[in-house]
Design an enzyme around this catalytic site. Structure first.
Site, mmCIF file in Angstrom:
data_model
loop_
_atom_site.group_PDB
_atom_site.id
_atom_site.type_symbol
_atom_site.label_atom_id
_atom_site.label_comp_id
_atom_site.label_asym_id
_atom_site.label_seq_id
_atom_site.Cartn_x
_atom_site.Cartn_y
_atom_site.Cartn_z
ATOM 1 N N GLN A 87 0.812 -1.213 0.000
ATOM 2 C CA GLN A 87 0.000 0.000 0.000
ATOM 3 C C GLN A 87 0.847 1.265 0.000
ATOM 4 O O GLN A 87 0.310 2.380 -0.016
ATOM 5 C CB GLN A 87 -0.907 -0.003 1.242
ATOM 6 C CG GLN A 87 -1.876 -1.173 1.282
ATOM 7 C CD GLN A 87 -2.502 -1.360 2.655
ATOM 8 O OE1 GLN A 87 -2.193 -0.649 3.613
ATOM 9 N NE2 GLN A 87 -3.402 -2.335 2.761
ATOM 10 N N HIS A 151 -0.722 -0.039 5.878
ATOM 11 C CA HIS A 151 -1.269 0.963 6.800
ATOM 12 C C HIS A 151 -0.337 2.161 7.003
ATOM 13 O O HIS A 151 0.184 2.405 8.081
ATOM 14 C CB HIS A 151 -1.604 0.313 8.141
ATOM 15 C CG HIS A 151 -2.685 -0.719 8.050
ATOM 16 N ND1 HIS A 151 -3.300 -1.237 9.166
ATOM 17 C CD2 HIS A 151 -3.274 -1.329 6.990
ATOM 18 C CE1 HIS A 151 -4.207 -2.140 8.789
ATOM 19 N NE2 HIS A 151 -4.203 -2.196 7.459
ATOM 20 N N GLU A 245 -14.841 3.631 10.230
ATOM 21 C CA GLU A 245 -15.415 4.683 11.059
ATOM 22 C C GLU A 245 -15.272 6.054 10.420
ATOM 23 O O GLU A 245 -14.316 6.312 9.693
ATOM 24 C CB GLU A 245 -14.693 4.741 12.418
ATOM 25 C CG GLU A 245 -14.804 3.505 13.254
ATOM 26 C CD GLU A 245 -14.038 3.637 14.570
ATOM 27 O OE1 GLU A 245 -14.136 2.703 15.391
ATOM 28 O OE2 GLU A 245 -13.360 4.673 14.779
ATOM 29 N N TYR A 255 -9.160 7.559 20.009
ATOM 30 C CA TYR A 255 -10.253 6.989 19.206
ATOM 31 C C TYR A 255 -10.356 5.473 19.337
ATOM 32 O O TYR A 255 -11.126 4.848 18.615
ATOM 33 C CB TYR A 255 -10.116 7.475 17.764
ATOM 34 C CG TYR A 255 -10.431 8.956 17.718
ATOM 35 C CD1 TYR A 255 -11.719 9.407 17.478
ATOM 36 C CD2 TYR A 255 -9.460 9.902 18.055
ATOM 37 C CE1 TYR A 255 -12.031 10.755 17.525
ATOM 38 C CE2 TYR A 255 -9.763 11.248 18.104
ATOM 39 C CZ TYR A 255 -11.050 11.670 17.845
ATOM 40 O OH TYR A 255 -11.365 13.008 17.913
ATOM 41 N N TYR A 266 -9.761 -10.470 10.230
ATOM 42 C CA TYR A 266 -10.156 -10.987 8.921
ATOM 43 C C TYR A 266 -10.511 -12.464 8.963
ATOM 44 O O TYR A 266 -11.284 -12.945 8.127
ATOM 45 C CB TYR A 266 -9.038 -10.732 7.905
ATOM 46 C CG TYR A 266 -8.837 -9.265 7.606
ATOM 47 C CD1 TYR A 266 -9.839 -8.520 6.990
ATOM 48 C CD2 TYR A 266 -7.662 -8.618 7.955
ATOM 49 C CE1 TYR A 266 -9.670 -7.166 6.727
ATOM 50 C CE2 TYR A 266 -7.475 -7.268 7.702
ATOM 51 C CZ TYR A 266 -8.489 -6.553 7.080
ATOM 52 O OH TYR A 266 -8.314 -5.213 6.829
#
Length: 375
Positions: A87, A151, A245, A255, A266
């Site tokens: 990513q 991430h 979210e 959070y 997963y």
């Protein structure tokens, strides 16, 4: 939403060159789809320059310029070494609020190796013909080298005081670090535009905490924007299997990830047995199942009167564009657009022409725009 049914063979093409079936009716507005540029390699972020030209980052490590609906063949030169892995790559873009005077472009990217990598932030000055960034300097680097290309976060948002928010991820394999203020994983950080730390950041005086941290307890934040109705900052983040979210971003708040979540691993095993906890913020919206949200914009153009102030979210797994009708900082309704096209949507923004622009996250991705259809 439904696509207007028509006999394309009988009607032919619209003046834009698109088939009549590319005109869409929605609850609040009708629009047609136009292709602005095609053949971009996994485009990730868009940023308009004051003169209407559009910068687009390609995750593969290239910065591209679109002018007059034409994609310039040569990428913008001057980028630092970028790690393209999983990513990771060239990520979010932002134009300095005083770009007309200073020409500064900010960008987030992955650097390092597959075994030790992190998110970084840099800025450079776009030269007069927009062929290169000059005076490129790194302003920030995450202080935790993680393995594998997962991430990174990577979205950028300037605040009215010209400080800059950068969203970060938990590194994928390091979720518990999102609760540790000694590192940057799983946080949103706030910097001055020169990369220094604002004196009023919430953890500046906290022993051991990284002073750049603005909020923490996030999984992987890939959308951030300012609500024009209230001035508040909204951000969304990926859950695991469920639990995406949307949150109101307030300085110093936790959070909750991974202490509380609306999702599971997963493989179906629990991440936490709690969805609430003392001192942990609740989202204003969550998805279950996940849509993998990416990109967030509040519509503030002149083209779609009934979309004014609505929030738009792209979806990767969900392959759609989600419109939220917003009242203050409350979501009061939801509509799903572009369902069935099968294209992952990576980013969304309002253009100065009043259109809504989106990026498709494909090996040969596109910049598309939604143009109002006037009855």
């Amino acid at each position: 939403m439904r696509v207007v049914a028509s006999l394309v063979a009988a009607i032919g093409l619209t003046s834009s060159g698109l088939a009549q079936s590319d005109i869409h009716e929605t609850e609040q507005a009708d629009f047609r789809m136009e292709a602005v540029a095609e053949g971009l390699e996994f485009p990730w972020s868009m940023a308009f320059l004051p003169d209407g030209r559009l910068l687009v980052s390609e995750r593969a490590g290239r910065l591209r310029l679109i002018e007059g609906d034409t994609l310039r063949r040569a990428p913008v030169a001057g980028l630092p070494d970028i790690m393209v892995e999983g990513q990771g790559g060239l990520l979010g873009l932002a134009v300095h609020p005083d770009f007309a005077d200073n020409g500064l472009i900010y960008f987030a990217y992955a650097e390092g190796s597959a075994n030790a990598n992190h998110t970084a932030l840099a800025r450079g000055r776009l030269n007069d013909d927009a062929t290169a960034l000059t005076e490129v300097e790194t302003l920030f680097q995450v202080n935790f080298d993680k393995e594998r290309g997962f991430h990174f976060g990577g979205r950028l948002q300037f605040l009215p005081d010209s400080t800059l928010l950068l969203t970060l991820g938990d590194g994928g394999l390091h979720r518990n670090e999102a609760q540790d203020l000694t590192n940057h994983l799983g946080t949103i950080i706030r910097l001055n535009d020169d990369g220094t730390v604002p004196f009023d950041n919430p953890f500046v005086s906290a022993r051991g905490a990284r002073p750049e941290i603005y909020t923490y307890g996030h999984r992987n934040v890939q959308g951030i924007a300012i609500n024009p109705q209230t001035g508040s900052v909204w951000a969304h983040e990926h859950g695991a299997r469920g639990g995406d979210e949307i949150n109101l971003v307030e300085p110093g708040r936790n959070y909750g990830w991974p202490l509380v979540t609306y999702g599971v691993n997963y493989n179906g095993t629990p991440i936490s047995d709690a969805t609430h906890g003392d001192g942990l913020e609740q989202p204003i919206w969550f998805w279950d199942p996940s849509i993998a949200p990416s990109g967030l914009a509040f519509y503030d153009g002149d083209g779609f009167e009934n979309w004014q102030g609505d929030a738009f979210v792209g979806a990767l797994v969900g392959s759609r564009l989600v419109r939220f009708e917003v009242e203050g900082d409350r979501i009061i309704s939801r509509e799903e657009l572009l369902v069935g096209r099968g294209e992952r949507i990576r980013d969304v923004t309002t253009g100065a022409d009043g259109s809504l622009y989106i990026l498709t996250d494909e090996r040969a991705g596109s910049v598309l725009r939604l143009v109002p259809v006037i009855p």
